[in-house]
Design a protein around this motif. Sequence first.
Motif, PDB file in Angstrom:
ATOM      1  N   LYS A 151       0.747  -1.191  -0.060  1.00 26.71           N
ATOM      2  CA  LYS A 151       0.000  -0.061  -0.075  1.00 26.71           C
ATOM      3  C   LYS A 151       0.774   1.247  -0.092  1.00 26.71           C
ATOM      4  O   LYS A 151       1.832   1.371   0.661  1.00 26.71           O
ATOM      5  N   GLU A 192       0.443   5.718  -0.568  1.00 23.78           N
ATOM      6  CA  GLU A 192      -0.352   6.786  -0.795  1.00 23.78           C
ATOM      7  C   GLU A 192       0.018   7.892  -1.813  1.00 23.78           C
ATOM      8  O   GLU A 192       1.283   8.147  -1.679  1.00 23.78           O
ATOM      9  N   GLN A 240      -4.704   9.282  -1.622  1.00 21.73           N
ATOM     10  CA  GLN A 240      -5.454   8.713  -1.924  1.00 21.73           C
ATOM     11  C   GLN A 240      -4.654   7.117  -1.797  1.00 21.73           C
ATOM     12  O   GLN A 240      -3.416   6.918  -2.411  1.00 21.73           O
ATOM     13  N   VAL A 241      -5.157   5.944  -1.225  1.00 20.74           N
ATOM     14  CA  VAL A 241      -4.506   4.749  -1.547  1.00 20.74           C
ATOM     15  C   VAL A 241      -4.505   4.086  -2.452  1.00 20.74           C
ATOM     16  O   VAL A 241      -5.393   4.036  -3.287  1.00 20.74           O
TER      17      VAL A 241
END
Length: 150
Positions: A107, A109, A113-114
């Motif tokens: 993950k 950013e 937004q991820v």
Amino acid sequence: MTITKKEVYSALHALLQEKQKAIEANIDQLKQSAAEDTKSSAGDKYETGREMVRQEIDKAVMMQQEYQVQMDQLNGIDPEERHEKVRVGSFVVTDRAAMFIAVGFGKIEVNGQVVFVISPQAPLARLMMNKAAGASLTFNGTPQQLVHVS
């Protein structure tokens, strides 16, 4: 989704560079620590300490090599290229998540937004391969719809 594939690519590229620099600094620090370690009267203790440092260096070198492999794979992707169907280098948005199919990074950013950066060999990526926006799939019992592919 208001981010582009190029923004995701650039963010991932920068993160990989940061990780490579951090690993290099860690390796240098470990090597310096090993070089400064002088033999004391407790010989076994010294040897154990040196061995631990050597193992840490080996682990760091392996991580450095893995980041280099990821960087090489990423460099093989053209962030300007548009994809109609999901393949390596695609930025995919489903009704559940945004994903960049490039390397197994995890993950990140991007502009708040991820985005999940996943390997083309990941089970979800394999399910999405060759599907276009509008297609549906079910992963781990959860239905998803591909909203955007680029």
